[in-house]
Scaffold this motif. Sequence first.
Motif, PDB file in Angstrom:
ATOM      1  N   PRO A 217      43.405  79.571  55.013  1.00  0.00           N
ATOM      2  CA  PRO A 217      42.634  78.341  54.709  1.00  0.00           C
ATOM      3  C   PRO A 217      42.431  78.584  52.932  1.00  0.00           C
ATOM      4  O   PRO A 217      43.067  79.455  52.558  1.00  0.00           O
ATOM      5  CB  PRO A 217      41.215  78.927  55.106  1.00  0.00           C
ATOM      6  CG  PRO A 217      41.241  80.553  55.173  1.00  0.00           C
ATOM      7  CD  PRO A 217      42.624  80.770  55.539  1.00  0.00           C
ATOM      8  N   ASP A 218      41.874  77.182  52.557  1.00  0.00           N
ATOM      9  CA  ASP A 218      41.808  77.241  51.136  1.00  0.00           C
ATOM     10  C   ASP A 218      40.707  76.615  50.565  1.00  0.00           C
ATOM     11  O   ASP A 218      39.810  76.094  51.510  1.00  0.00           O
ATOM     12  CB  ASP A 218      43.225  76.226  50.697  1.00  0.00           C
ATOM     13  CG  ASP A 218      43.623  76.721  49.181  1.00  0.00           C
ATOM     14  OD1 ASP A 218      43.145  77.496  48.444  1.00  0.00           O
ATOM     15  OD2 ASP A 218      44.418  75.830  48.660  1.00  0.00           O
ATOM     16  N   ALA A 219      40.687  76.588  49.363  1.00  0.00           N
ATOM     17  CA  ALA A 219      39.342  75.911  48.750  1.00  0.00           C
ATOM     18  C   ALA A 219      39.557  74.449  48.935  1.00  0.00           C
ATOM     19  O   ALA A 219      40.881  73.956  49.146  1.00  0.00           O
ATOM     20  CB  ALA A 219      39.261  76.373  47.284  1.00  0.00           C
TER      21      ALA A 219
ATOM     22  N   PRO B 176      33.715  81.758  45.908  1.00  0.00           N
ATOM     23  CA  PRO B 176      34.980  82.375  46.632  1.00  0.00           C
ATOM     24  C   PRO B 176      36.061  83.254  45.683  1.00  0.00           C
ATOM     25  O   PRO B 176      36.026  83.070  44.536  1.00  0.00           O
ATOM     26  CB  PRO B 176      35.544  81.080  47.054  1.00  0.00           C
ATOM     27  CG  PRO B 176      34.969  80.128  45.997  1.00  0.00           C
ATOM     28  CD  PRO B 176      33.511  80.657  45.633  1.00  0.00           C
ATOM     29  N   LYS B 177      36.673  84.088  46.452  1.00  0.00           N
ATOM     30  CA  LYS B 177      37.660  85.058  45.723  1.00  0.00           C
ATOM     31  C   LYS B 177      38.733  84.075  45.657  1.00  0.00           C
ATOM     32  O   LYS B 177      39.357  83.595  46.766  1.00  0.00           O
ATOM     33  CB  LYS B 177      37.917  86.165  46.585  1.00  0.00           C
ATOM     34  CG  LYS B 177      36.659  87.109  46.486  1.00  0.00           C
ATOM     35  CD  LYS B 177      36.869  88.162  47.579  1.00  0.00           C
ATOM     36  CE  LYS B 177      36.279  88.176  48.714  1.00  0.00           C
ATOM     37  NZ  LYS B 177      36.398  88.918  49.805  1.00  0.00           N
ATOM     38  N   GLY B 178      39.482  83.902  44.610  1.00  0.00           N
ATOM     39  CA  GLY B 178      40.709  83.365  44.060  1.00  0.00           C
ATOM     40  C   GLY B 178      40.797  82.051  44.586  1.00  0.00           C
ATOM     41  O   GLY B 178      41.874  81.323  45.018  1.00  0.00           O
TER      42      GLY B 178
ATOM     43  N   LEU C 206      36.205  85.097  57.111  1.00  0.00           N
ATOM     44  CA  LEU C 206      36.876  86.168  56.422  1.00  0.00           C
ATOM     45  C   LEU C 206      37.414  85.868  55.142  1.00  0.00           C
ATOM     46  O   LEU C 206      37.938  86.749  54.505  1.00  0.00           O
ATOM     47  CB  LEU C 206      38.027  86.637  57.375  1.00  0.00           C
ATOM     48  CG  LEU C 206      37.577  87.025  58.736  1.00  0.00           C
ATOM     49  CD1 LEU C 206      38.667  87.384  59.673  1.00  0.00           C
ATOM     50  CD2 LEU C 206      36.661  88.401  58.741  1.00  0.00           C
ATOM     51  N   ASN C 207      37.318  84.359  54.697  1.00  0.00           N
ATOM     52  CA  ASN C 207      37.765  84.090  53.564  1.00  0.00           C
ATOM     53  C   ASN C 207      36.673  83.241  52.811  1.00  0.00           C
ATOM     54  O   ASN C 207      36.842  81.840  52.749  1.00  0.00           O
ATOM     55  CB  ASN C 207      38.928  83.330  53.485  1.00  0.00           C
ATOM     56  CG  ASN C 207      39.963  84.026  54.346  1.00  0.00           C
ATOM     57  OD1 ASN C 207      40.940  84.891  53.670  1.00  0.00           O
ATOM     58  ND2 ASN C 207      40.389  83.992  55.607  1.00  0.00           N
ATOM     59  N   PRO C 208      35.514  83.955  52.390  1.00  0.00           N
ATOM     60  CA  PRO C 208      34.421  83.155  51.956  1.00  0.00           C
ATOM     61  C   PRO C 208      34.876  81.985  50.848  1.00  0.00           C
ATOM     62  O   PRO C 208      35.693  82.235  50.201  1.00  0.00           O
ATOM     63  CB  PRO C 208      33.511  84.227  51.202  1.00  0.00           C
ATOM     64  CG  PRO C 208      33.666  85.462  51.817  1.00  0.00           C
ATOM     65  CD  PRO C 208      35.683  85.228  52.191  1.00  0.00           C
ATOM     66  N   GLY C 209      34.207  80.566  51.016  1.00  0.00           N
ATOM     67  CA  GLY C 209      34.444  79.846  50.061  1.00  0.00           C
ATOM     68  C   GLY C 209      35.652  78.790  50.585  1.00  0.00           C
ATOM     69  O   GLY C 209      36.045  78.059  49.824  1.00  0.00           O
TER      70      GLY C 209
END
Lengths: 601, 601
Positions: A575-577, A594-596, B193-196
């Motif tokens: 997934p991505d922003a 969000p991280k990164g 698992l990948n917040p944001g």
Amino acid sequence: METDTMRGLKRTHSCGSLSRKEVGLRVVVMGWVDSRRDHGGLVFVDLRDRSGVVQVVFSPEDRKSFTKAQTLRSEYVLAVAGTVRRRPAGTENPKLSTGEIEIQAEEARILNRARTPVFYIEDGVEVDENLRLRYRYLDLRRPEMQRTLEFRHRAAKAVRDFLDSRGFWEIETPFLTRSTPEGARDYLVPSRLNPGKFYALPQSPQLFKQLLMVSGCERYFQIVRCFRDEDLRADRQPEFTQIDLEMSFVDSGDVMALVEEMVAALYRETTGVELEIPFPRITYADAMDRFGTDKPDLRYGMELHDVTDVAAGCGFKVFQTVAGGGGRVKGISVPGGAVFSRKELDDLTRFAGQYGARGLAYLLYTEEGIRSPIAKFFTAGELEALVRRLEAVPGDLLLFVADRPAVVAAALSALRRHLAERLGLIDRSRNEFVWVREFPLLEYDEDEKRFVAVHHPFTAPVEEDIALLTVEPARVRARAYDLVLNGVEIGGGSIRIHRRDVQELVFSAIGLEPGEVKEKFGFLLEAFEYGTPPHGGFAVGFDRLVMLAAGKQTIRDVMAFPKTQSGTDLMTGAPDAVAPAQLRELGIIVASKPKGAAGDG
Amino acid sequence: METDTMRGLKRTHSCGSLSRKEVGLRVVVMGWVDSRRDHGGLVFVDLRDRSGVVQVVFSPEDRKSFTKAQTLRSEYVLAVAGTVRRRPAGTENPKLSTGEIEIQAEEARILNRARTPVFYIEDGVEVDENLRLRYRYLDLRRPEMQRTLEFRHRAAKAVRDFLDSRGFWEIETPFLTRSTPEGARDYLVPSRLNPGKFYALPQSPQLFKQLLMVSGCERYFQIVRCFRDEDLRADRQPEFTQIDLEMSFVDSGDVMALVEEMVAALYRETTGVELEIPFPRITYADAMDRFGTDKPDLRYGMELHDVTDVAAGCGFKVFQTVAGGGGRVKGISVPGGAVFSRKELDDLTRFAGQYGARGLAYLLYTEEGIRSPIAKFFTAGELEALVRRLEAVPGDLLLFVADRPAVVAAALSALRRHLAERLGLIDRSRNEFVWVREFPLLEYDEDEKRFVAVHHPFTAPVEEDIALLTVEPARVRARAYDLVLNGVEIGGGSIRIHRRDVQELVFSAIGLEPGEVKEKFGFLLEAFEYGTPPHGGFAVGFDRLVMLAAGKQTIRDVMAFPKTQSGTDLMTGAPDAVAPAQLRELGIIVASKPKGAAGDG
């Protein structure tokens, strides 16, 4: 750098299909350069497509093609027109299906160039899995992966052909569904047209297939994607594929017989193996008793044997205490284990400890008799009883665990698996299917302090156990059946509840409040009142079944584009922003930074 | 209220399968009570299952069954054991496949009871669609809907069998994918698992199928769910099904020929109709010229004819001005329209106005000559030219629109459709397929002030137009082809770009920044460098094709569980508010206060 076009050229054959039959024929083949060799003034190219490899020869008489051929590198995409001829005597390659012939090139077109691949496009290469996933299109180009993709296609086709022939209709159910309690964690999808509300991606089409039975479809199936937002341990994927089916007017035996034939059809069409059906059937209680697990691997022996009665009367304090205190003492007999060293036995004790066993008692049964530090606590008659009970023969190692029944089962079942692997007792050519039946309907959840469904709350209780639902829920048996292959659960099913009153009893037994029941399952209870037939069904984990049938080690090897343990697709970056405007439209805000994340500022 | 169980009873036949062949046989049938009649001291029950209806007779000699039969009501679920016998002479029902026989009941079991259905379970009932969707399981129980579900199953099976026979592999692509620009609005799925970060549900497997071609699969297909979060006008659904395919080493003609055979196989297996292939092919320019639309309905005539040259020289000011100012004057000839009243003609003018036409000129062509308020502005020669150009015969109505080309096309195309419906010119038994080719690659978007892809940005430009990409983007033709059936677009496809440089040119032509290209499509461009073959494919809107083949009016009638215009499932109540804990785990917050949300406080 310009490339050639296909214009005016039609592919006539696949590379792997050519043989002596085509000698003298002018053919057009297209594929990838597997390798190029310049030898004896000629250029030899192995051209590869999905079907295999064929040798193409370029000779300097045809200056234009020859010059082009000299620039060819691995994985260039090439079209060749030429004439099939026999290879010169002595140069045949018997390892290749096309090894008797070659193509004398008359025209070559470079349809695309290629950089040097990041790993070799060949079978059996040792490549870091993350690199394989990042360049999945190269990984899938390996013949082994191509064969697996075809295998999976054939498996799905076999299932569809079989179920169609048995009167099943494939009916598509929604992916944008409603979040319901009593399952794993849902993936949610915000609804833009209904702000603040969410769809859930289906964990299975369970309720829809039951409603299709209410609608009178009688025989439904679907090969369908399902979703579970779980922490991805071991061989799990956030999305997976299920062979999902449901039938009306059937009992458990009908469903099991149907599934057996379906699995047999799949094996027949993909591997050529004719499975022996019906598969053996054992009860949950028997499985736990004999194997310590509800997923028994029948490819090898070492069954668990109960020696609690012997232990109760012996002089070994640990056994006595456990046996007298309501615990269990059970053992297995390990073929050839009598030669294990002290260190090996200590390792086994530590291994059993990981499953909660506080100790591991052993007897080395040699031709000379029994050796063990604890032998002295037993009479000769007791030792003989133990040996007989465990069906041991000289050379065996007898292992015992004394503990609460759950710990005994877990530790001995793990030891059994571990030792079978280590001693090479597993015949990998065998496909040992087994049905496990009569699961408990409910189990007590210590965290939630309530009963929960062992399978799901739509599973029917055994008729004569219905009365127990309100008084002794733990004793109610389910009309459920799991299918296990070589110790791996590949599917499960049950006869479903088709009466509103029984469904309400089960909801109540698992502690659902009437308000919640009405809110979340009201439509189902209502449907039950409009003429719902008795029905039952099954779901097979398709990825896992294909993995086992194809002889692969992980489900990632039978999926075209799997995700990593953290649920990311290393190739596309999902997934991505997303753009802030997208979130605004959905009326949601990201709470945590969000991280990164990119493009989210 | 207790019901009976099936225990010990095995269904031997389906209701509709019984005939004179089974006379004398003891059978067990199970199904729904379609109706009950008490007559002449007997009870007659029509028992219905998926296959049809059979008559069951209960006589008072068997007191127990008879008494039970007297309590039966519509939609009760019933199992009957009995003997098949011929109906008494004179009581046969020739309208029923089972009309020659009946079952003399010997045992009856009520497997479930039913409330009175909220609407009749029979074909052709007029029921509010919302009520049908709310009780979809009852709606689907109607024989007509059952036949449609089976039709759809057969259609999918025919497609799979055909594509399998042509060497296509069905390969599953991910549903949890990455959001990409240049499409419709995505449905997003927050990643726990990948917040944001978010997954997007696929609008189509476009990039994955192209990557499968890079991987050398050569022939891929999938019957797959796709998702578009659009405002649901007309006959749209948030999730829909696509027959998706892709092939390597092909040109447009290969793909079109394959799709024709596939559609023919579908029709053959579902309707028995043998379609005539190849389908006619016209260019986009021709379609616009002759029909004013790129989705022409060929079941009737009334083609558009250009009379701009005649108009330019005539005495009618409106025509003169438009023709002289770069506009177009075109007309259609309406069979039998010469009898239209003044009011009818005014209505047509208003109708054309909805499509932007500022006026509608007409000539009534009768046996006595031409009548029209504007006839006086034309010489006899000019009138004759108009009649000849429009291929009119006496009795026809000639309609003209003079305006910008886009308005002329829209208004006349709408008039053509409208009049064909109204005058009954449409032969509903015909299946008029047509290929529309050579679409423009790009079109200028006035809102976004940039060029956008007419299909999608992976569509290949015609080779000789590539050079135009940087200088005259609007003139670049695409190697794209749409399939139109009876005026409805049922699918589209193209040859794809397989070279990185060309893909970059197209991204640049539609105004994507290099940074964004790298971020969103970097993996695709990189893949193009590792030996990507020429490839192309197609996607068919499966719901729509099934709807047309089955003769249905809306795609909702060929989907088991469709949603409403606002994207809600009236049966399950999806989408709905979710528990606050679920959102906390995902790290998202609902920005706007949901309307009518429950459990979200």
